[in-house]
Design an enzyme around this catalytic site. Structure first.
Site, PDB file in Angstrom:
ATOM      1  N   HIS A  78      10.668  59.885  -0.109  1.00 52.73           N
ATOM      2  CA  HIS A  78      10.767  61.241   0.788  1.00 52.73           C
ATOM      3  C   HIS A  78      10.228  60.869   2.340  1.00 52.73           C
ATOM      4  O   HIS A  78      10.830  61.466   3.284  1.00 52.73           O
ATOM      5  CB  HIS A  78       9.765  62.386   0.080  1.00 52.73           C
ATOM      6  CG  HIS A  78      10.192  62.597  -1.086  1.00 52.73           C
ATOM      7  ND1 HIS A  78       9.481  63.338  -1.840  1.00 52.73           N
ATOM      8  CD2 HIS A  78      11.386  62.428  -1.723  1.00 52.73           C
ATOM      9  CE1 HIS A  78       9.920  63.752  -3.035  1.00 52.73           C
ATOM     10  NE2 HIS A  78      11.353  62.898  -3.016  1.00 52.73           N
ATOM     11  N   HIS A 241      18.366  67.636  -3.092  1.00 55.36           N
ATOM     12  CA  HIS A 241      17.268  66.728  -3.203  1.00 55.36           C
ATOM     13  C   HIS A 241      17.649  65.264  -3.656  1.00 55.36           C
ATOM     14  O   HIS A 241      16.944  64.275  -3.153  1.00 55.36           O
ATOM     15  CB  HIS A 241      16.139  67.317  -4.320  1.00 55.36           C
ATOM     16  CG  HIS A 241      14.831  66.436  -4.165  1.00 55.36           C
ATOM     17  ND1 HIS A 241      13.777  66.409  -3.112  1.00 55.36           N
ATOM     18  CD2 HIS A 241      14.684  65.190  -4.820  1.00 55.36           C
ATOM     19  CE1 HIS A 241      13.122  65.584  -3.277  1.00 55.36           C
ATOM     20  NE2 HIS A 241      13.209  64.727  -4.275  1.00 55.36           N
ATOM     21  N   ASP A 245      16.957  62.121  -1.358  1.00 53.68           N
ATOM     22  CA  ASP A 245      16.198  60.753  -2.239  1.00 53.68           C
ATOM     23  C   ASP A 245      17.028  59.602  -1.773  1.00 53.68           C
ATOM     24  O   ASP A 245      16.674  58.597  -1.405  1.00 53.68           O
ATOM     25  CB  ASP A 245      16.235  60.936  -3.658  1.00 53.68           C
ATOM     26  CG  ASP A 245      15.048  61.535  -4.211  1.00 53.68           C
ATOM     27  OD1 ASP A 245      14.059  61.568  -3.283  1.00 53.68           O
ATOM     28  OD2 ASP A 245      14.974  62.036  -5.389  1.00 53.68           O
ATOM     29  N   HIS A 268      17.081  56.168  -8.317  1.00 51.92           N
ATOM     30  CA  HIS A 268      16.294  55.292  -7.300  1.00 51.92           C
ATOM     31  C   HIS A 268      16.841  53.764  -7.692  1.00 51.92           C
ATOM     32  O   HIS A 268      16.947  52.914  -6.935  1.00 51.92           O
ATOM     33  CB  HIS A 268      14.875  55.141  -7.433  1.00 51.92           C
ATOM     34  CG  HIS A 268      14.244  56.757  -6.963  1.00 51.92           C
ATOM     35  ND1 HIS A 268      14.383  57.467  -5.885  1.00 51.92           N
ATOM     36  CD2 HIS A 268      13.625  57.443  -8.174  1.00 51.92           C
ATOM     37  CE1 HIS A 268      14.066  58.421  -5.984  1.00 51.92           C
ATOM     38  NE2 HIS A 268      13.252  58.601  -7.183  1.00 51.92           N
TER      39      HIS A 268
HETATM   40 ZN   LIG Z   1      12.728  62.923  -4.634  1.00 52.51          ZN
END
Ligand SMILES: [Zn+2]
Length: 307
Positions: A78, A241, A245, A268
């Site tokens: 973030h 969101h 990310d 991720h």
């Molecule tokens: Zn996040």
């Protein structure tokens, strides 16, 4: 010339780590041209620097974690997203524990902190990674398929699609596109919060995770609805969101991308694999700077006001 940027003065924040629940202090400091973004664990007997790079990423299971010389910092995405959004190239991040504070669960608090400290132009050309050939990572089959990809594009835009079979998420948009050229990062993306489900939170807590998580730093859902009294900040906050990310995960490469990123159910891990795949193929990208600002893509030629 499009110039590199750093902070004008230092700024501090205190909060708790989402997973560790640990209290942590952050000090964000200006850094010289070509430093990049460097985390420094100042709580260790000897401070350890962890320069942000695709190779420094050591774990991507719940958040993006970086490590160097046995020292680790979790959940950097973030803050990295806010740095990308404001075009910050060089920054020291002194940190007193192994997890970045979650603050309000979005990048908005970091944007506010960085903007309050002020952003200055530096006497060095800003470098970009221009994608020249498509690069793609694909995993799973059928219902379990997920992928992320970069295509050549004169600018930086992202499109992301999620597929959560949950009544509260189904009721919102599950696909979103965002173009950095719009200059709308702080307004349209930065405020989107992380989200989780009570059934997962219980399991995570039993494993010592999500200890700092709650309704003031995440959207929390039971089996049917959002539990936060104030509801959502954007109609499509969930997928926004995921874009937030992805912007943070991709900025770990150390320079802004000139590319079109598209992803389906990425996270991720896949985002980091995509960076590693790009860097492993020297013919797929080049590093460029812009002597004449007018030749840079929209949004980079006249980035966020420096003051
Ligand atoms: Zn996040």
């Amino acid at each position: 010339m499009i110039q590199q940027r750093t902070l004008k003065s230092l700024t501090r924040a205190v909060g708790v780590g989402l997973h560790s629940g640990q209290r942590v202090e952050l000090t964000l400091r200006p850094a010289a041209p070509d430093t990049g973004i460097v985390f420094r664990r100042v709580d260790l007997p000897e401070p350890v620097d962890i320069p942000v790079s695709a190779d420094s990423v050591s774990d991507t299971r719940l958040a993006s974690t970086i490590s160097a010389q046995g020292a680790t910092v979790h959940t950097i995405e973030h803050l990295m997203s806010a740095c990308a959004g404001l075009g910050l190239d060089n920054l020291y991040v002194d940190i007193t524990a192994e997890e970045v504070p979650i603050l309000d669960g979005s990048a908005a608090s970091f944007v506010y902190l960085l903007q309050s400290a002020g952003i200055v132009l530096q006497d060095a050309p800003k470098r970009f990674i221009r994608v020249l050939q498509p690069v793609e990572i694909r995993q799973g089959e059928g219902k379990n398929a997920k992928w992320a990809r970069l295509d050549p594009y004169h600018g930086y835009k992202l499109s992301f699609e999620i597929e959560f079979d949950h009544p509260a998420v189904n009721a919102t948009g599950q696909r979103v596109e965002f173009d950095f050229g719009s200059g709308q990062y702080a307004r349209e993306i930065a405020r989107a919060r992380t989200f989780g489900f009570t059934r997962d939170v219980e399991m995570m807590r039993a494993n010592g995770l999500a200890l700092g998580g709650g309704l003031d730093n995440a959207i929390v859902m039971d089996d049917v609805k959002v539990l936060n009294a104030d509801g959502l900040r954007y109609q499509d906050e969930f997928v926004k969101h995921k874009i937030l990310d992805a912007i943070g995960d991709l900025y770990i490469v150390g320079k802004p991308l000139l590319a079109a990123y598209s992803a389906y159910r990425s996270g991720h891990a896949l985002n980091n694999l995509l960076l590693r795949e790009l860097l492993s193929r020297p013919e797929a990208y080049e590093v460029v700077s812009f002597e004449q600002a007018a030749k840079a893509p929209r949004g980079f030629a006249e980035p966020v006001a420096a003051w």
